[in-house]
Design an enzyme around this catalytic site. Structure first.
Site, PDB file in Angstrom:
ATOM      1  N   ASP A 133       0.860  -1.180   0.000  1.00 25.52           N
ATOM      2  CA  ASP A 133       0.000   0.000   0.000  1.00 25.52           C
ATOM      3  C   ASP A 133       0.896   1.228   0.000  1.00 25.52           C
ATOM      4  O   ASP A 133       1.827   1.326   0.813  1.00 25.52           O
ATOM      5  CB  ASP A 133      -0.890  -0.017   1.247  1.00 25.52           C
ATOM      6  N   LYS A 158      -3.271  16.143  -8.672  1.00 23.55           N
ATOM      7  CA  LYS A 158      -2.258  16.015  -9.716  1.00 23.55           C
ATOM      8  C   LYS A 158      -1.399  17.281  -9.818  1.00 23.55           C
ATOM      9  O   LYS A 158      -0.207  17.199 -10.128  1.00 23.55           O
ATOM     10  CB  LYS A 158      -2.924  15.692 -11.057  1.00 23.55           C
ATOM     11  N   LEU A 170       1.993   5.050 -11.307  1.00 23.81           N
ATOM     12  CA  LEU A 170       0.638   5.107 -11.844  1.00 23.81           C
ATOM     13  C   LEU A 170      -0.425   4.938 -10.767  1.00 23.81           C
ATOM     14  O   LEU A 170      -1.608   5.163 -11.031  1.00 23.81           O
ATOM     15  CB  LEU A 170       0.437   3.998 -12.890  1.00 23.81           C
ATOM     16  N   SER A 204      -2.202  14.408 -15.023  1.00 23.64           N
ATOM     17  CA  SER A 204      -3.434  14.351 -15.820  1.00 23.64           C
ATOM     18  C   SER A 204      -3.669  15.655 -16.554  1.00 23.64           C
ATOM     19  O   SER A 204      -3.326  16.735 -16.051  1.00 23.64           O
ATOM     20  CB  SER A 204      -4.628  14.070 -14.892  1.00 23.64           C
ATOM     21  N   TYR A 243      -9.579  15.583  -7.697  1.00 21.13           N
ATOM     22  CA  TYR A 243      -8.605  14.702  -8.346  1.00 21.13           C
ATOM     23  C   TYR A 243      -7.531  15.523  -9.064  1.00 21.13           C
ATOM     24  O   TYR A 243      -6.330  15.256  -8.932  1.00 21.13           O
ATOM     25  CB  TYR A 243      -9.337  13.793  -9.329  1.00 21.13           C
ATOM     26  N   SER A 256      -6.916  11.126 -22.495  1.00 20.53           N
ATOM     27  CA  SER A 256      -8.009  10.160 -22.331  1.00 20.53           C
ATOM     28  C   SER A 256      -7.525   8.789 -22.788  1.00 20.53           C
ATOM     29  O   SER A 256      -7.528   8.470 -23.984  1.00 20.53           O
ATOM     30  CB  SER A 256      -9.230  10.598 -23.142  1.00 20.53           C
ATOM     31  N   HIS A 278      -6.331  16.965 -16.667  1.00 18.43           N
ATOM     32  CA  HIS A 278      -7.336  17.684 -15.884  1.00 18.43           C
ATOM     33  C   HIS A 278      -6.715  18.782 -15.004  1.00 18.43           C
ATOM     34  O   HIS A 278      -7.452  19.589 -14.441  1.00 18.43           O
ATOM     35  CB  HIS A 278      -8.145  16.709 -15.040  1.00 18.43           C
TER      36      HIS A 278
END
Length: 253
Positions: A49, A137, A69, A109, A133, A162, A111
């Site tokens: 973890d 990042k 990742l 990302s 989220y 994407s 985003h």
């Protein structure tokens, strides 16, 4: 050269491990879940973890580069996003520092710039995260910059577009990243010589309608093979990041 892939049971990690192992790259795969099937040839598996600093540090021993990742991939309550995406990334970078791993690739990302207007965004477009989220990042990239410039680790932040087997909605004509192009890009980010300690690149295929620049692609020798134009536009526009805690609020005009 042995690579450590965190989040190895995720969609990108699973395909990346298979592709790299087929090319003879020695791998150490880390995930908090046990593998469902046999490991790719030449790969070893570590169940850990990312919230466990000691376990992450042990997994990084003897590694040439980390492709990070792991983490939440969808919008979630802010404390969960912090725990998995921000604290987890800190543990990966700190493990790399302690184990003297020279290169870390961070799965950022697109985003992080999600609330900028679409179309023709420059490399230096203002950070405009569109979700908790995405905020995680942004912080991931900031941590990478810190460790690169204070600890001497080479860091490549890949703002993944994407990732889909094929484009499935109209905006993918700009943002699509095919699985084989993702493998090419992430492996290059982990292995190609860099001219600077910290590099940010947008991760898409060679889409004719892409919004983001190719900055950094030449440095990595990245030449994508796929283009969203090869697929007809399908589906309707959807965006999971417009949900979550902001679903009941009007966006500013």
């Amino acid at each position: 050269m042995r690579l450590l892939i965190t989040g190895a049971r995720g969609a990108i990690g699973t395909r990346l491990a298979v592709d790299l192992a087929a090319g003879g790259v020695p791998l150490r795969l880390l995930d908090h879940r046990l593998p469902q099937a046999g490991l790719p040839a030449g790969a070893e598996f570590v169940q850990a973890d990312l919230r466990d600093q000691g376990a992450v540090e042990k997994a990084a021993a003897g590694i040439s580069a980390v492709i990070h990742l792991a983490g939440l991939t969808q919008e979630a309550p802010f404390p969960q996003v912090v725990e998995h995406n921000i604290t987890g990334t800190h543990h990966v970078l700190e493990a790399a520092r302690r184990q003297r791993v020279p290169r870390v690739v961070l799965a950022s990302s697109h985003h992080v710039a999600g609330l900028n207007p679409t179309g023709g965004q420059p490399q230096k477009a203002p950070l405009a995260p569109d979700s908790f989220y995405a905020v995680s990042k942004v912080t991931m990239e900031a941590l990478g910059h810190l460790y690169a410039h204070k600890c001497g680790i080479e860091v490549v932040a890949v703002r993944i577009g994407s990732y889909q087997p094929r484009p499935s909605e109209p905006r993918h004509r700009a943002t699509w990243l095919s699985p084989r192009d993702a493998t090419t890009l992430l492996y290059a980010a982990a292995t190609r010589p860099l001219t600077e300690r910290f590099l940010t690149v947008y991760g898409t295929s060679a889409n004719s309608e892409r919004w983001w620049p190719r900055t950094g692609w030449d440095t990595l020798g990245y030449q994508p093979a796929d283009n969203a134009d090869q697929h007809p536009a399908t589906g309707v526009l959807t965006d999971r990041f417009m949900g979550g805690p902001f679903a009941d609020r009007e966006l500013p005009a």
